[in-house]
Design an enzyme around this catalytic site. Structure first.
Site, PDB file in Angstrom:
ATOM      1  N   ASN A 171     -11.504 -30.610  45.243  1.00  0.00           N
ATOM      2  CA  ASN A 171     -11.108 -29.220  45.469  1.00  0.00           C
ATOM      3  C   ASN A 171      -9.607 -29.133  45.188  1.00  0.00           C
ATOM      4  O   ASN A 171      -8.806 -29.571  46.003  1.00  0.00           O
ATOM      5  CB  ASN A 171     -11.424 -28.836  46.925  1.00  0.00           C
ATOM      6  N   LYS A 197      -7.762 -26.638  45.096  1.00  0.00           N
ATOM      7  CA  LYS A 197      -7.091 -25.544  45.822  1.00  0.00           C
ATOM      8  C   LYS A 197      -6.168 -24.787  44.864  1.00  0.00           C
ATOM      9  O   LYS A 197      -6.476 -24.694  43.670  1.00  0.00           O
ATOM     10  CB  LYS A 197      -6.387 -26.076  47.070  1.00  0.00           C
ATOM     11  N   HIS A 248     -14.940 -22.497  53.006  1.00  0.00           N
ATOM     12  CA  HIS A 248     -13.880 -23.476  53.304  1.00  0.00           C
ATOM     13  C   HIS A 248     -13.036 -22.975  54.477  1.00  0.00           C
ATOM     14  O   HIS A 248     -12.821 -21.772  54.618  1.00  0.00           O
ATOM     15  CB  HIS A 248     -13.008 -23.677  52.053  1.00  0.00           C
ATOM     16  N   GLU A 255      -9.975 -22.922  54.959  1.00  0.00           N
ATOM     17  CA  GLU A 255      -8.798 -22.114  54.583  1.00  0.00           C
ATOM     18  C   GLU A 255      -9.214 -20.670  54.324  1.00  0.00           C
ATOM     19  O   GLU A 255      -8.475 -19.734  54.636  1.00  0.00           O
ATOM     20  CB  GLU A 255      -8.120 -22.747  53.353  1.00  0.00           C
ATOM     21  N   GLU A 300     -15.996 -30.662  57.169  1.00  0.00           N
ATOM     22  CA  GLU A 300     -14.554 -30.850  57.056  1.00  0.00           C
ATOM     23  C   GLU A 300     -13.893 -30.471  58.383  1.00  0.00           C
ATOM     24  O   GLU A 300     -13.608 -29.285  58.622  1.00  0.00           O
ATOM     25  CB  GLU A 300     -13.984 -29.964  55.947  1.00  0.00           C
ATOM     26  N   GLY A 324      -5.580 -32.127  55.031  1.00  0.00           N
ATOM     27  CA  GLY A 324      -4.184 -32.112  54.608  1.00  0.00           C
ATOM     28  C   GLY A 324      -3.224 -32.674  55.637  1.00  0.00           C
ATOM     29  O   GLY A 324      -2.010 -32.519  55.523  1.00  0.00           O
ATOM     30  N   SER A 384      -8.526 -35.468  54.412  1.00  0.00           N
ATOM     31  CA  SER A 384      -7.670 -36.648  54.195  1.00  0.00           C
ATOM     32  C   SER A 384      -8.462 -37.870  53.733  1.00  0.00           C
ATOM     33  O   SER A 384      -8.141 -39.007  54.094  1.00  0.00           O
ATOM     34  CB  SER A 384      -6.854 -36.972  55.458  1.00  0.00           C
TER      35      SER A 384
HETATM   36  P1  13P Z   1      -7.456 -32.980  51.934  1.00  0.00           P
HETATM   37  O1  13P Z   1      -8.252 -34.039  51.235  1.00  0.00           O
HETATM   38  O2  13P Z   1      -6.158 -32.666  51.241  1.00  0.00           O
HETATM   39  O3  13P Z   1      -7.296 -33.262  53.403  1.00  0.00           O
HETATM   40  O4  13P Z   1      -8.309 -31.621  51.834  1.00  0.00           O
HETATM   41  C1  13P Z   1      -9.657 -31.654  52.148  1.00  0.00           C
HETATM   42  C2  13P Z   1     -10.250 -30.356  51.760  1.00  0.00           C
HETATM   43  O5  13P Z   1      -9.945 -29.321  52.310  1.00  0.00           O
HETATM   44  C3  13P Z   1     -11.221 -30.357  50.664  1.00  0.00           C
HETATM   45  O6  13P Z   1     -11.871 -29.137  50.570  1.00  0.00           O
END
Ligand code: 13P
Length: 254
Positions: free
Chosen positions: A9, A11, A99, A101, A171, A177, A217
């Protein structure tokens, strides 16, 4: 045997030329290695780069996914991208939905997730449906209630035929992150819980066929021990998917 998936992803990262370089780097590296035939590698770039990435999509390991889709079919929804549009690019086979976010910053509710899933299925795109608790919920030991609600309200309106083929990504928001990964035990515990929910609703066969990814992560140094768990079928990778070496190393962790 259920499909193993490593999905990147991206982003809201990368310019067009950087994205082109990343995907071509990933393809070069994929050609040099031998992956299990059951492993699917997916990249989910921002919308403007989807078509460029589909140029690399083929019928072997590599597929392309979007990061979001409209909950509406078509019409006066300025700035939105429909499932029909994604489908018309021909090789967008997956799309991330729900997601954390999008839930946190754009008000994506379970009802909206359900509507987006419906749009994707109507256009034969596989939803990768995200769920996961925030830190306060885990600290209050409410993670199972939260994930049960997200899965039930976002997905359990589907018929067994529709549900079959859905990909789920657990997740935990506190791991995204942050560099703080769920332990393999925490991941396995939640993945087994999700698979059991599916079993109760749709039966053993569909539960055993459903791919459940871990995200948060995930990196080359921890992917192996996460993916070694019986109910962890791969990863949804954020930061580490922006570097071809790291992303491919994760795909090799099975
Ligand atoms: P990270 O791997 O940067 O923690 O992000 C995970 C994520 O949100 C994948 O959709």
């Amino acid at each position: 045997m259920r499909k193993k998936i490593v999905a990147g992803n991206w982003k809201m990262n990368k310019t067009f030329s950087e994205a082109d370089e990343l995907v071509s780097d990933i393809m070069d590296k994929l050609e040099q290695i031998e992956l299990d035939r059951n492993v699917q590698v997916i990249v989910c770039p921002p919308f403007p780069y989807l078509e460029m990435c589909t140029d690399y999509a083929n019928d072997s390991y590599f597929a392309v996914g979007a990061q979001n889709v409209s909950d509406q079919e078509r019409g006066a929804y300025t700035g939105e991208v429909s499932a029909e549009m994604l489908k018309s690019l021909e090789l967008v086979d997956y799309c991330i939905v729900g997601h954390s976010e999008r839930r946190a910053y754009y008000g994506e509710t379970d009802a909206i997730v359900a509507a987006k899933v419906n749009q994707l299925l109507a256009h034969e795109i596989t939803p990768i449906v995200c769920c996961g608790e925030v830190l306060e919920e885990r600290e209050a030991n409410r993670q199972f209630d939260v994930v049960r609600r997200q899965i039930t309200d976002g997905l359990f309106h589907l018929t067994p035929e529709q549900f079959n083929g859905i990909v789920i990504a657990y997740e935990p928001v506190w791991a995204i992150g942050t560099g703080k990964t769920a332990t393999p035990e925490q991941a396995q515990e939640m993945h087994a819980f999700i698979r059991n929910l599916i079993n109760e609703k749709y039966g053993e066969n569909i539960a055993q066929e459903t791919t459940i990814l871990y995200g948060g992560s995930c990196k080359p140094s921890n992917a192996k021990e996460l993916f070694a768990n019986p109910d962890v079928d791969g990863g949804l990778i954020g930061g580490a998917s922006l570097k071809a070496d790291d992303f491919i190393a994760i795909a090799q962790a099975f």
